[in-house]
Scaffold this motif. Structure first.
Motif, PDB file in Angstrom:
ATOM      1  N   LEU A  48     -39.569  13.940 -18.291  1.00  0.00           N
ATOM      2  CA  LEU A  48     -40.893  14.174 -18.882  1.00  0.00           C
ATOM      3  C   LEU A  48     -40.989  15.567 -19.486  1.00  0.00           C
ATOM      4  CD1 LEU A  48     -43.257  12.520 -16.233  1.00  0.00           C
ATOM      5  CD2 LEU A  48     -42.598  11.644 -18.485  1.00  0.00           C
ATOM      6  N   ASN A  49     -40.309  16.549 -18.893  1.00  0.00           N
ATOM      7  CA  ASN A  49     -40.289  17.892 -19.462  1.00  0.00           C
ATOM      8  C   ASN A  49     -39.603  17.905 -20.816  1.00  0.00           C
ATOM      9  OD1 ASN A  49     -40.943  20.685 -17.787  1.00  0.00           O
ATOM     10  ND2 ASN A  49     -40.941  18.856 -16.504  1.00  0.00           N
ATOM     11  N   LEU A  50     -38.523  17.171 -20.937  1.00  0.00           N
ATOM     12  CA  LEU A  50     -37.828  17.102 -22.226  1.00  0.00           C
ATOM     13  C   LEU A  50     -38.716  16.456 -23.281  1.00  0.00           C
ATOM     14  CD1 LEU A  50     -34.278  15.951 -21.024  1.00  0.00           C
ATOM     15  CD2 LEU A  50     -35.082  18.262 -21.496  1.00  0.00           C
ATOM     16  N   VAL A  51     -39.423  15.409 -22.885  1.00  0.00           N
ATOM     17  CA  VAL A  51     -40.351  14.743 -23.819  1.00  0.00           C
ATOM     18  C   VAL A  51     -41.464  15.703 -24.224  1.00  0.00           C
ATOM     19  CG1 VAL A  51     -42.009  12.867 -24.080  1.00  0.00           C
ATOM     20  CG2 VAL A  51     -39.829  12.458 -22.906  1.00  0.00           C
ATOM     21  N   ALA A  52     -42.004  16.457 -23.248  1.00  0.00           N
ATOM     22  CA  ALA A  52     -43.093  17.399 -23.526  1.00  0.00           C
ATOM     23  C   ALA A  52     -42.632  18.507 -24.472  1.00  0.00           C
ATOM     24  CB  ALA A  52     -43.608  17.999 -22.224  1.00  0.00           C
ATOM     25  N   VAL A  53     -41.419  19.017 -24.263  1.00  0.00           N
ATOM     26  CA  VAL A  53     -40.897  20.077 -25.143  1.00  0.00           C
ATOM     27  C   VAL A  53     -40.757  19.555 -26.573  1.00  0.00           C
ATOM     28  CG1 VAL A  53     -38.892  21.528 -25.633  1.00  0.00           C
ATOM     29  CG2 VAL A  53     -39.735  21.323 -23.301  1.00  0.00           C
ATOM     30  N   CYS A  54     -40.276  18.334 -26.707  1.00  0.00           N
ATOM     31  CA  CYS A  54     -40.136  17.746 -28.048  1.00  0.00           C
ATOM     32  C   CYS A  54     -41.501  17.546 -28.703  1.00  0.00           C
ATOM     33  CB  CYS A  54     -39.388  16.412 -27.956  1.00  0.00           C
ATOM     34  SG  CYS A  54     -37.668  16.570 -27.439  1.00  0.00           S
ATOM     35  N   LEU A  55     -42.476  17.084 -27.926  1.00  0.00           N
ATOM     36  CA  LEU A  55     -43.807  16.860 -28.485  1.00  0.00           C
ATOM     37  C   LEU A  55     -44.482  18.170 -28.888  1.00  0.00           C
ATOM     38  CD1 LEU A  55     -45.188  14.061 -26.122  1.00  0.00           C
ATOM     39  CD2 LEU A  55     -44.316  13.818 -28.453  1.00  0.00           C
ATOM     40  N   GLU A  56     -44.207  19.241 -28.151  1.00  0.00           N
ATOM     41  CA  GLU A  56     -44.787  20.542 -28.494  1.00  0.00           C
ATOM     42  C   GLU A  56     -44.333  21.043 -29.847  1.00  0.00           C
ATOM     43  OE1 GLU A  56     -44.431  23.683 -25.669  1.00  0.00           O
ATOM     44  OE2 GLU A  56     -45.161  22.468 -24.004  1.00  0.00           O
ATOM     45  N   SER A  57     -43.160  20.609 -30.283  1.00  0.00           N
ATOM     46  CA  SER A  57     -42.651  21.065 -31.574  1.00  0.00           C
ATOM     47  C   SER A  57     -43.365  20.405 -32.745  1.00  0.00           C
ATOM     48  CB  SER A  57     -41.140  20.799 -31.672  1.00  0.00           C
ATOM     49  OG  SER A  57     -40.867  19.406 -31.630  1.00  0.00           O
ATOM     50  N   VAL A  58     -44.141  19.332 -32.457  1.00  0.00           N
ATOM     51  CA  VAL A  58     -44.961  18.683 -33.491  1.00  0.00           C
ATOM     52  C   VAL A  58     -46.315  19.390 -33.519  1.00  0.00           C
ATOM     53  CG1 VAL A  58     -45.952  16.517 -34.308  1.00  0.00           C
ATOM     54  CG2 VAL A  58     -43.779  16.494 -33.032  1.00  0.00           C
ATOM     55  N   ASP A  59     -46.601  20.081 -34.597  1.00  0.00           N
ATOM     56  CA  ASP A  59     -47.795  20.932 -34.661  1.00  0.00           C
ATOM     57  C   ASP A  59     -49.084  20.162 -34.376  1.00  0.00           C
ATOM     58  OD1 ASP A  59     -46.278  23.141 -35.226  1.00  0.00           O
ATOM     59  OD2 ASP A  59     -46.440  22.919 -37.408  1.00  0.00           O
ATOM     60  N   SER A  60     -49.220  18.966 -34.955  1.00  0.00           N
ATOM     61  CA  SER A  60     -50.462  18.204 -34.774  1.00  0.00           C
ATOM     62  C   SER A  60     -50.670  17.824 -33.305  1.00  0.00           C
ATOM     63  CB  SER A  60     -50.434  16.945 -35.646  1.00  0.00           C
ATOM     64  OG  SER A  60     -49.313  16.136 -35.317  1.00  0.00           O
ATOM     65  N   LEU A 136     -41.661  32.290 -28.882  1.00  0.00           N
ATOM     66  CA  LEU A 136     -41.947  31.069 -28.129  1.00  0.00           C
ATOM     67  C   LEU A 136     -41.051  29.915 -28.554  1.00  0.00           C
ATOM     68  CD1 LEU A 136     -45.836  31.178 -27.935  1.00  0.00           C
ATOM     69  CD2 LEU A 136     -44.180  31.842 -26.182  1.00  0.00           C
ATOM     70  N   ARG A 137     -40.582  29.935 -29.803  1.00  0.00           N
ATOM     71  CA  ARG A 137     -39.701  28.857 -30.248  1.00  0.00           C
ATOM     72  C   ARG A 137     -38.382  28.886 -29.483  1.00  0.00           C
ATOM     73  NH1 ARG A 137     -39.408  30.094 -36.483  1.00  0.00           N
ATOM     74  NH2 ARG A 137     -39.193  32.149 -35.529  1.00  0.00           N
ATOM     75  N   TRP A 138     -37.859  30.087 -29.262  1.00  0.00           N
ATOM     76  CA  TRP A 138     -36.638  30.209 -28.478  1.00  0.00           C
ATOM     77  C   TRP A 138     -36.864  29.763 -27.035  1.00  0.00           C
ATOM     78  CZ3 TRP A 138     -31.800  30.720 -29.972  1.00  0.00           C
ATOM     79  CH2 TRP A 138     -31.540  31.232 -31.243  1.00  0.00           C
ATOM     80  N   LEU A 139     -37.998  30.120 -26.486  1.00  0.00           N
ATOM     81  CA  LEU A 139     -38.303  29.715 -25.113  1.00  0.00           C
ATOM     82  C   LEU A 139     -38.432  28.205 -25.007  1.00  0.00           C
ATOM     83  CD1 LEU A 139     -40.874  32.441 -24.030  1.00  0.00           C
ATOM     84  CD2 LEU A 139     -38.450  32.294 -23.480  1.00  0.00           C
ATOM     85  N   ARG A 140     -38.984  27.602 -26.049  1.00  0.00           N
ATOM     86  CA  ARG A 140     -39.130  26.148 -26.054  1.00  0.00           C
ATOM     87  C   ARG A 140     -37.756  25.480 -26.030  1.00  0.00           C
ATOM     88  NH1 ARG A 140     -42.445  24.531 -30.942  1.00  0.00           N
ATOM     89  NH2 ARG A 140     -44.128  25.369 -29.659  1.00  0.00           N
ATOM     90  N   VAL A 141     -36.820  26.025 -26.809  1.00  0.00           N
ATOM     91  CA  VAL A 141     -35.463  25.480 -26.825  1.00  0.00           C
ATOM     92  C   VAL A 141     -34.778  25.698 -25.478  1.00  0.00           C
ATOM     93  CG1 VAL A 141     -33.179  25.709 -27.868  1.00  0.00           C
ATOM     94  CG2 VAL A 141     -35.215  25.745 -29.321  1.00  0.00           C
TER      95      VAL A 141
END
Length: 319
Positions: A48-60, A136-141
């Motif tokens: 679920l964390n991986l899914v959440a990180v991917c969804l966060e990259s979608v701005d909308s 924050l983009r690096w932290l997201r990755v």
């Protein structure tokens, strides 16, 4: 005297709790329901964390559900932090861990691959509190490294590393051949194409990009030779790439196969040793089951091995 007894009683109880926590956080035994539930919960949380990180990259999506995603992130970090601290505390009860003392065992876990991955799963969320200017983009990755926490419940990475190590000489020889092909093709292509395509083949190091991509894949198509000799060199490079990649793939596949064969041989030897007295005791069954789980041998396969060995030993041997 009374205080002395109370102290040792509390210490003994703490050791029991520490041992139990270590068992729960370790890869779950099929008969240990609590440990299995813990494994499943943490595995689902990682996914679920991986899914959440991917969804966060979608701005909308991030704008609309930012608060919910942040709550889930801090919940996950809290769980991973508690898990990390409990692992450090309970690893002292693991007699099989490296280190002669409790702190030695804890240190071996902290600086091990899984320990560093567990720490990396927490740091990306804590760093912004310490360093406000972090990208924050690096932290997201970096949060995607939580996928590697699955190594607690799967030996895939360990098996790959072990297989490569066992065939390290063959692997190194193939990499050497790949390096020769890389330098030869890039230098020859530089001589053939530098005059007509100076923007793509300006130097040998720049040409190495094309050579590496062509050796390992079919090329991106954005850079390609246009002269007759360049096309010939490109065809040779592609053929050399097929050969070297096939060698690397074959070495890894063979190493995995040999590793599995060795594990099955060890598993069969353990069963033979247990059956030497004509009966398999409860303790021996538990040991065999633990070995089966550690070696990732399917349960049906293990039953087949056990049945064949039993028939070969004595058709009437009680199991």
């Amino acid at each position: 005297m009374r205080h002395y007894v109370v102290f040792w009683g509390a210490l003994s109880a703490m050791n029991v709790y520490r041992q139990r926590i270590m068992e729960i956080l370790s890869k779950g035994d099929p008969d240990d329901t609590v440990s299995r539930v813990c494994d499943i919960f943490l595995s689902i949380l990682i996914i679920l964390n991986l899914v959440a990180v991917c969804l966060e990259s979608v701005d909308s999506i991030n704008l609309q559900y930012h608060s919910a995603l942040m709550v889930f992130e801090w919940f996950s970090v809290t769980v991973f932090l508690v898990e990390y601290l409990l692992r450090i505390w309970s690893i002292a009860a693991d007699d099989s861990a490296r280190g002669a003392t409790e702190w030695g065992r804890r240190g071996s876990y902290v600086f091990s691959f899984t320990g560093l991955i567990d720490l990396a799963a927490i740091l990306p969320s804590i760093l912004p509190l310490i360093m406000g200017g972090v990208d924050l983009r690096w932290l997201r990755v970096l949060r995607l490294l939580r996928l590697l926490k699955m190594s607690h419940y799967s030996s895939a990475l360990e098996d790959l590393g072990s297989a490569i190590y066992e065939e390290r000489r063959s692997f190194a020889a193939t990499l050497y051949l790949l390096a020769i092909a890389l330098f030869l093709s890039s230098s020859m292509m530089y001589l053939a194409e530098s005059d007509v395509q100076p923007e793509h083949f300006q130097s040998i190091p720049q040409t190495m990009w094309w050579s590496l991509i062509t050796l390992t894949t079919v090329g991106y198509g954005d850079v390609y030779p246009i002269t007759a000799i360049g096309k010939f060199i490109g065809a040779l490079t592609a053929l050399m790439g097929v050969c070297t990649v096939a060698l690397l793939t074959g070495i890894v596949a063979s190493a995995f196969s040999n590793q599995m064969a060795r594990r099955e041989a060890i598993f069969e030897a353990e069963i033979n040793a247990a059956m030497s007295d004509g009966i398999i005791t409860t303790d021996e069954k538990l040991h065999i089951e633990a070995l089966r789980a550690r070696f990732n041998i399917p349960e049906e396969h293990a039953k087949t091995i056990l049945g064949l060995l039993s028939e070969k030993k004595d058709p009437d041997t009680p199991l």
